[in-house]
Design a protein around this motif. Structure first.
Motif, PDB file in Angstrom:
ATOM      1  N   VAL A   1       0.851  -1.188   0.000  1.00  0.00           N
ATOM      2  CA  VAL A   1       0.000   0.000   0.000  1.00  0.00           C
ATOM      3  C   VAL A   1       0.888   1.240   0.000  1.00  0.00           C
ATOM      4  O   VAL A   1       1.853   1.315   0.761  1.00  0.00           O
ATOM      5  CB  VAL A   1      -0.932   0.035   1.235  1.00  0.00           C
ATOM      6  N   GLU A   2       0.550   2.202  -0.848  1.00  0.00           N
ATOM      7  CA  GLU A   2       1.221   3.502  -0.847  1.00  0.00           C
ATOM      8  C   GLU A   2       0.200   4.581  -0.545  1.00  0.00           C
ATOM      9  O   GLU A   2      -0.988   4.403  -0.771  1.00  0.00           O
ATOM     10  CB  GLU A   2       1.866   3.780  -2.211  1.00  0.00           C
ATOM     11  N   GLY A   3       0.704   5.701  -0.024  1.00  0.00           N
ATOM     12  CA  GLY A   3      -0.147   6.854   0.211  1.00  0.00           C
ATOM     13  C   GLY A   3      -0.153   7.347   1.643  1.00  0.00           C
ATOM     14  O   GLY A   3      -0.590   8.462   1.917  1.00  0.00           O
ATOM     15  N   ALA A   4       0.350   6.526   2.583  1.00  0.00           N
ATOM     16  CA  ALA A   4       0.303   6.906   3.993  1.00  0.00           C
ATOM     17  C   ALA A   4       1.673   7.326   4.525  1.00  0.00           C
ATOM     18  O   ALA A   4       1.824   7.520   5.732  1.00  0.00           O
ATOM     19  CB  ALA A   4      -0.237   5.758   4.828  1.00  0.00           C
ATOM     20  N   GLU A   5       2.647   7.515   3.656  1.00  0.00           N
ATOM     21  CA  GLU A   5       4.013   7.780   4.106  1.00  0.00           C
ATOM     22  C   GLU A   5       4.131   9.069   4.932  1.00  0.00           C
ATOM     23  O   GLU A   5       4.745   9.062   6.006  1.00  0.00           O
ATOM     24  CB  GLU A   5       4.977   7.833   2.905  1.00  0.00           C
ATOM     25  N   ALA A   6       3.544  10.152   4.471  1.00  0.00           N
ATOM     26  CA  ALA A   6       3.647  11.426   5.202  1.00  0.00           C
ATOM     27  C   ALA A   6       2.920  11.344   6.547  1.00  0.00           C
ATOM     28  O   ALA A   6       3.410  11.858   7.560  1.00  0.00           O
ATOM     29  CB  ALA A   6       3.090  12.566   4.364  1.00  0.00           C
ATOM     30  N   LEU A   7       1.774  10.696   6.576  1.00  0.00           N
ATOM     31  CA  LEU A   7       1.045  10.541   7.831  1.00  0.00           C
ATOM     32  C   LEU A   7       1.836   9.672   8.799  1.00  0.00           C
ATOM     33  O   LEU A   7       1.880   9.946  10.000  1.00  0.00           O
ATOM     34  CB  LEU A   7      -0.340   9.933   7.581  1.00  0.00           C
ATOM     35  N   GLN A   8       2.491   8.634   8.302  1.00  0.00           N
ATOM     36  CA  GLN A   8       3.283   7.754   9.160  1.00  0.00           C
ATOM     37  C   GLN A   8       4.402   8.540   9.834  1.00  0.00           C
ATOM     38  O   GLN A   8       4.696   8.338  11.013  1.00  0.00           O
ATOM     39  CB  GLN A   8       3.843   6.585   8.342  1.00  0.00           C
ATOM     40  N   VAL A   9       5.019   9.473   9.114  1.00  0.00           N
ATOM     41  CA  VAL A   9       6.059  10.321   9.704  1.00  0.00           C
ATOM     42  C   VAL A   9       5.468  11.148  10.840  1.00  0.00           C
ATOM     43  O   VAL A   9       6.064  11.257  11.916  1.00  0.00           O
ATOM     44  CB  VAL A   9       6.709  11.219   8.624  1.00  0.00           C
ATOM     45  N   GLN A  10       4.281  11.708  10.636  1.00  0.00           N
ATOM     46  CA  GLN A  10       3.634  12.494  11.703  1.00  0.00           C
ATOM     47  C   GLN A  10       3.307  11.622  12.912  1.00  0.00           C
ATOM     48  O   GLN A  10       3.468  12.057  14.056  1.00  0.00           O
ATOM     49  CB  GLN A  10       2.343  13.136  11.184  1.00  0.00           C
ATOM     50  N   VAL A  11       2.849  10.414  12.668  1.00  0.00           N
ATOM     51  CA  VAL A  11       2.525   9.500  13.764  1.00  0.00           C
ATOM     52  C   VAL A  11       3.780   9.167  14.557  1.00  0.00           C
ATOM     53  O   VAL A  11       3.773   9.174  15.797  1.00  0.00           O
ATOM     54  CB  VAL A  11       1.823   8.232  13.237  1.00  0.00           C
ATOM     55  N   MET A  12       4.873   8.883  13.859  1.00  0.00           N
ATOM     56  CA  MET A  12       6.129   8.565  14.551  1.00  0.00           C
ATOM     57  C   MET A  12       6.608   9.755  15.381  1.00  0.00           C
ATOM     58  O   MET A  12       7.114   9.571  16.493  1.00  0.00           O
ATOM     59  CB  MET A  12       7.191   8.132  13.547  1.00  0.00           C
ATOM     60  N   ARG A  13       6.460  10.951  14.872  1.00  0.00           N
ATOM     61  CA  ARG A  13       6.843  12.145  15.647  1.00  0.00           C
ATOM     62  C   ARG A  13       5.978  12.265  16.897  1.00  0.00           C
ATOM     63  O   ARG A  13       6.471  12.596  17.979  1.00  0.00           O
ATOM     64  CB  ARG A  13       6.714  13.396  14.788  1.00  0.00           C
ATOM     65  N   ALA A  14       4.679  11.996  16.767  1.00  0.00           N
ATOM     66  CA  ALA A  14       3.769  12.060  17.918  1.00  0.00           C
ATOM     67  C   ALA A  14       4.168  11.031  18.965  1.00  0.00           C
ATOM     68  O   ALA A  14       4.184  11.324  20.171  1.00  0.00           O
ATOM     69  CB  ALA A  14       2.330  11.840  17.457  1.00  0.00           C
ATOM     70  N   VAL A  15       4.508   9.834  18.522  1.00  0.00           N
ATOM     71  CA  VAL A  15       4.925   8.774  19.443  1.00  0.00           C
ATOM     72  C   VAL A  15       6.195   9.194  20.188  1.00  0.00           C
ATOM     73  O   VAL A  15       6.297   9.017  21.409  1.00  0.00           O
ATOM     74  CB  VAL A  15       5.133   7.444  18.677  1.00  0.00           C
ATOM     75  N   ARG A  16       7.143   9.769  19.470  1.00  0.00           N
ATOM     76  CA  ARG A  16       8.394  10.205  20.111  1.00  0.00           C
ATOM     77  C   ARG A  16       8.153  11.366  21.081  1.00  0.00           C
ATOM     78  O   ARG A  16       8.763  11.425  22.142  1.00  0.00           O
ATOM     79  CB  ARG A  16       9.423  10.558  19.053  1.00  0.00           C
ATOM     80  N   ARG A  17       7.252  12.288  20.717  1.00  0.00           N
ATOM     81  CA  ARG A  17       6.926  13.388  21.636  1.00  0.00           C
ATOM     82  C   ARG A  17       6.305  12.854  22.923  1.00  0.00           C
ATOM     83  O   ARG A  17       6.445  13.450  23.984  1.00  0.00           O
ATOM     84  CB  ARG A  17       5.977  14.385  20.970  1.00  0.00           C
TER      85      ARG A  17
ATOM     86  N   LEU B   1      11.056   4.253  19.429  1.00  0.00           N
ATOM     87  CA  LEU B   1      10.912   3.041  18.636  1.00  0.00           C
ATOM     88  C   LEU B   1      12.120   2.877  17.729  1.00  0.00           C
ATOM     89  O   LEU B   1      12.754   3.870  17.362  1.00  0.00           O
ATOM     90  CB  LEU B   1       9.643   3.120  17.784  1.00  0.00           C
ATOM     91  N   PRO B   2      12.437   1.652  17.343  1.00  0.00           N
ATOM     92  CA  PRO B   2      13.542   1.451  16.407  1.00  0.00           C
ATOM     93  C   PRO B   2      13.256   2.174  15.093  1.00  0.00           C
ATOM     94  O   PRO B   2      12.109   2.261  14.657  1.00  0.00           O
ATOM     95  CB  PRO B   2      13.574  -0.067  16.186  1.00  0.00           C
ATOM     96  N   HIS B   3      14.294   2.699  14.480  1.00  0.00           N
ATOM     97  CA  HIS B   3      14.145   3.354  13.180  1.00  0.00           C
ATOM     98  C   HIS B   3      14.132   2.269  12.106  1.00  0.00           C
ATOM     99  O   HIS B   3      15.114   1.572  11.906  1.00  0.00           O
ATOM    100  CB  HIS B   3      15.276   4.346  12.931  1.00  0.00           C
ATOM    101  N   ARG B   4      12.984   2.129  11.469  1.00  0.00           N
ATOM    102  CA  ARG B   4      12.826   1.160  10.385  1.00  0.00           C
ATOM    103  C   ARG B   4      12.189   1.859   9.207  1.00  0.00           C
ATOM    104  O   ARG B   4      11.354   2.754   9.383  1.00  0.00           O
ATOM    105  CB  ARG B   4      11.894   0.015  10.797  1.00  0.00           C
TER     106      ARG B   4
END
Length: 181
Positions: free
Chosen positions: A87-103, A108-111
């Motif tokens: 599936v493609e299309g969620a890449e930018a949202l995934q970056v935002q989610v990872m930033r929220a998780v880190r905040r 999480l491991p960088h994968r």
């Protein structure tokens, strides 16, 4: 609590994908209600950490994402553990989610993100019949003709493991689309 953040699939997409998972005749098909696109696997987290993640996820603002389904792919290394739909299309949202998780204080491991929806869980010790079934599934269903789908909600899930497979429970939903989109 074992948890993850994902995009739930609308019923009009989850139904046909569930049917496809059954028609593949390889491994154990994933139940329709468990089909999703994982953006971040949080593993086991204490409740206070999940409350912090909840607060951060409520702040995400982004346009709806349009998911494109590309074809089947075995994932999990040399001996694949799942058969998934790319599936493609969620890449930018995934970056935002990872930033929220880190905040929220979860590291999480960088994968590299590989957007996919798991359709079937494969035998951990595949025999010749399992390998033949996987090859047949890839040849027969490798290309999936589904129209793109717009999604504007993500969810925080609880994941409990059982011998017959994981069971998921939505803990919270987050509508992330900007007004007017």
């Amino acid at each position: 609590m074992r948890s993850f953040i994902a995009l739930p699939l609308p019923d009009h997409v989850a139904g046909p994908l569930s049917d496809l998972g059954t028609r593949l005749r390889v491994g154990r098909a994933v139940d329709e209600g468990n089909l999703h696109l994982t953006l971040a696997f949080l593993d086991d987290q204490p409740m206070d950490a999940l409350e912090d993640v909840h607060g951060e996820l409520e702040l995400i603002r982004a346009p709806e994402v349009t998911l494109s389904f590309l074809g089947l792919e075995p994932l999990g290394g040399k001996t694949p553990s799942v058969l998934a739909l790319r599936v493609e299309g969620a890449e930018a949202l995934q970056v935002q989610v990872m930033r929220a998780v880190r905040r929220a204080g979860i590291q999480l491991p960088h994968r590299k993100f590989r957007g996919h929806v798991t359709l079937a869980r494969l035998n951990r010790r595949p025999g010749p019949a399992d390998q033949a079934a996987l090859g047949k599934a890839l040849l027969g269903f490798g290309y999936v003709d589904l129209p793109p789908v717009a999604v504007d909600t993500l969810a925080l899930y609880r994941s409990d493991l059982f011998p017959d497979g994981p069971r998921y429970e939505v803990l919270a939903d987050y509508r992330f689309a900007l007004e007017g989109n």
